[in-house]
Design a protein around this motif. Structure first.
Motif, mmCIF file in Angstrom:
data_model
loop_
_atom_site.group_PDB
_atom_site.id
_atom_site.type_symbol
_atom_site.label_atom_id
_atom_site.label_comp_id
_atom_site.label_asym_id
_atom_site.label_seq_id
_atom_site.Cartn_x
_atom_site.Cartn_y
_atom_site.Cartn_z
ATOM 1 N N TYR A 1 0.788 -1.120 -0.098
ATOM 2 C CA TYR A 1 -0.017 0.225 -0.021
ATOM 3 C C TYR A 1 0.985 1.224 -0.051
ATOM 4 O O TYR A 1 0.635 2.242 -0.740
ATOM 5 N N ASP A 2 2.004 1.222 0.667
ATOM 6 C CA ASP A 2 2.996 2.344 0.717
ATOM 7 C C ASP A 2 3.281 2.609 -0.837
ATOM 8 O O ASP A 2 3.591 3.789 -1.218
ATOM 9 N N TYR A 3 3.783 1.437 -1.417
ATOM 10 C CA TYR A 3 4.334 1.630 -2.786
ATOM 11 C C TYR A 3 3.434 2.267 -3.750
ATOM 12 O O TYR A 3 3.416 3.090 -4.571
ATOM 13 N N LEU A 4 1.970 1.713 -3.873
ATOM 14 C CA LEU A 4 0.856 2.025 -4.489
ATOM 15 C C LEU A 4 0.686 3.707 -4.238
ATOM 16 O O LEU A 4 0.784 4.369 -5.208
ATOM 17 N N LEU A 5 0.654 4.209 -3.106
ATOM 18 C CA LEU A 5 0.347 5.507 -2.897
ATOM 19 C C LEU A 5 1.823 6.499 -3.438
ATOM 20 O O LEU A 5 1.478 7.408 -3.859
ATOM 21 N N GLU A 6 2.710 5.773 -3.175
ATOM 22 C CA GLU A 6 3.889 6.729 -3.849
ATOM 23 C C GLU A 6 3.577 6.820 -5.385
ATOM 24 O O GLU A 6 3.916 7.912 -5.897
ATOM 25 N N LEU A 7 3.315 5.490 -6.031
ATOM 26 C CA LEU A 7 3.218 5.671 -7.480
ATOM 27 C C LEU A 7 2.107 6.586 -7.727
ATOM 28 O O LEU A 7 2.179 7.336 -8.876
ATOM 29 N N ALA A 8 0.885 6.600 -7.108
ATOM 30 C CA ALA A 8 -0.176 7.515 -7.293
ATOM 31 C C ALA A 8 0.271 9.118 -7.278
ATOM 32 O O ALA A 8 -0.100 9.760 -8.128
#
Length: 127
Positions: A89-96
């Motif tokens: 979830y941290d990586y998804l938010l970073e990409l977003a």
């Protein structure tokens, strides 16, 4: 700081966008191509800083399925057969939230390699 855990995940198949909704009604739409080319898998990232594999021809990639992994990640099943790598979830938010920077880096890497986002077999001429 924004919570990294989305309250809702929706795939917009026609536009090939993954919509992530967060507390406070914050929404991000992340192109599936971006998710695919920045997959956290060893197949894409490699096993060290110098071993990442540039992903080419992924412009039209879509999703077949999305699986939740515990309370910390999503597993994305792409229609090109790629399904390794867990998107925390941290990586998804970073990409977003940083997708403009990620896009710029990706497009520069393609340009440097003389490669294309277009699937293999499609050739375009500049007029």
């Amino acid at each position: 700081m924004e919570s990294p855990i989305p309250t809702h995940v929706h795939y917009h198949k026609k536009n090939r966008l993954l919509e992530l909704t967060y507390p406070g009604d914050r929404h991000y739409r992340v192109p599936v191509e971006l998710l695919r080319v920045y997959s956290p898998s060893a197949e894409v990232r490699g096993h060290g800083a110098d071993t990442a594999v540039l992903q080419t021809g992924k412009r039209d990639v879509g999703l077949m399925d999305i699986s939740q992994v515990g309370h910390y990640a999503l597993k994305l099943h792409f229609d090109d057969g790629h399904d390794s790598g867990l998107y925390s979830y941290d990586y998804l938010l970073e990409l977003a939230t940083q997708q403009d920077a990620y896009w710029a880096k990706y497009l520069q890497a393609l340009s440097d390699a003389g490669a294309s986002r277009e699937p293999a077999g499609i050739q375009f001429k500049q007029l």
